[in-house]
Design an enzyme around this catalytic site. Structure first.
Site: not given
Ligand code: ASP
Length: 338
Positions: A274-275, A56-58, A89, A12
């Site tokens: 999961q905690c 995008d880091s996804s 992300d 972002t």
């Molecule tokens: N979707 C973006 C990413 O991870 C979100 C971010 O940068 O905060 O690339």
């Protein structure tokens, strides 16, 4: 003069709106520079390595972690520190992965990004970037103050392999529920030295082979045998079991048998909770006693991000299964409290 390498992967921080769809897409580093004229006023020599394509880091992937690790290895002696601009992300995964890949790190590798693009008036990007650079440049008696992979976000510095992205909207996007922060930025940059890693005695060693053949089994009351078997009877080499509380699972016979079958087939099974806060304690309750007996590994208080990347790293080293089991339960880069 202090020399820092900025590695721009995307996220972002450098995004702009796609004129056709209105959705955010990564953009080149030049517009980051235009929006932060302060970069020229810093008393450091800055060099930028921009990824192509920027992401995008996804879309992050172990191959890209290997690329990052190699860039740091090749440019290691030239720079005093490294700042990686990265989407938030999957930032905690990348920080965890790099902490394992970069053994005996003696220089800072600070990951940062932002929740709002750098061109927005209320952006958090400027502060994150400028302070991340300052942290990467900070020295104590000629040596890096923070010789580890860390995340700087919203006035706080965290150990990378302890961090989780806990909020998708707040500027305070990261936390380390099981480890204190390493530094805080206010009027002064305050480092909490007792929690920061010591300078290593050995030379940097870079490991880039990651084995991602891992399955994840997150439990919930009512989980069906089909859902469990989809993982336990698959061809994965390791299973991350996300359990209840301090490491507990259902005691239903079919479930215990499924895990036993997977363990007998040579799969590594790591139990994490999961905690967000607290630790797995195998054998504390009857409901985890059986897991302990079948050789399930305690992930202690590791994050999901650290567990997955540590498994990839240890399996990538091609160690004997017993060694992987041993090291999974020990702290190798400060990622767990045993
Ligand atoms: N979707 C973006 C990413 O991870 C979100 C971010 O940068 O905060 O690339």
């Amino acid at each position: 003069m202090t020399k820092l390498l900025i590695i721009y992967t995307g996220g972002t921080i450098g995004m702009v709106n796609n004129p056709k769809t209105g959705a955010l897409i990564p953009f080149d580093f030049d517009q980051i520079k235009q929006n932060v004229p302060e970069l020229d006023r810093l008393n450091y020599v800055l060099e930028v390595h921009s990824f192509d394509p920027i992401l995008d880091s996804s879309d992050m992937h172990p191959d890209i972690w290997a690329k990052l690790a190699r860039i740091i290895e090749v440019r290691y002696l030239e720079f005093d520190g490294f700042v990686i601009l990265h989407g938030s992300d999957t930032m905690a995964f990348t920080a965890s992965a790099l902490s394992f890949m970069l053994e005996n790190l003696s220089k800072p590798v600070v990951l940062t990004g932002s929740q709002l693009p750098i061109g927005e008036i209320r952006t958090d990007a400027k502060e994150n970037l400028i302070t991340a650079l300052e942290i990467a440049a900070t020295k104590k008696q000629g040596k890096a103050m923070v010789p580890e992979v860390c995340i700087y976000f919203d006035y706080q510095l965290f150990r990378g392999n302890r961090a989780i992205k806990y909020n998708s909207e707040k500027f305070e996007a990261f936390r380390t529920p099981n480890y204190p922060k390493l530094a805080e930025a206010g009027v002064h940059l305050t480092f909490f030295k007792n929690y920061i890693k010591l300078q290593p005695k050995e030379q940097l060693l870079v490991h880039t082979d990651m084995n991602a053949n891992i399955g994840v089994l997150k439990l919930y009351p009512g989980i069906t045998p089909q859902a469990v078997h989809a993982i336990t009877r698959s061809s994965v080499h390791a299973i991350v079991l996300e359990t209840f509380g301090s490491g507990n699972t259902t005691t239903a016979a079919w479930f215990v048998e499924s895990l036993q079958e997977a363990a007998d087939a040579g799969k590594l099974i790591v139990d994490i909770s999961q905690c967000m806060g607290g630790s797995v304690e195998l054998g504390k309750y009857e409901t985890s006693k059986k897991l302990e007996q079948m050789g399930v590994i305690s992930g202690h208080d590791m994050t999901f991000e650290a567990t997955v990347t540590k498994l990839m790293y240890l399996m990538g080293l091609n160690l004997p299964v017993e060694d992987i089991k041993f090291w999974m339960a020990q702290s190798i880069r400060g990622e767990l409290t045993a």
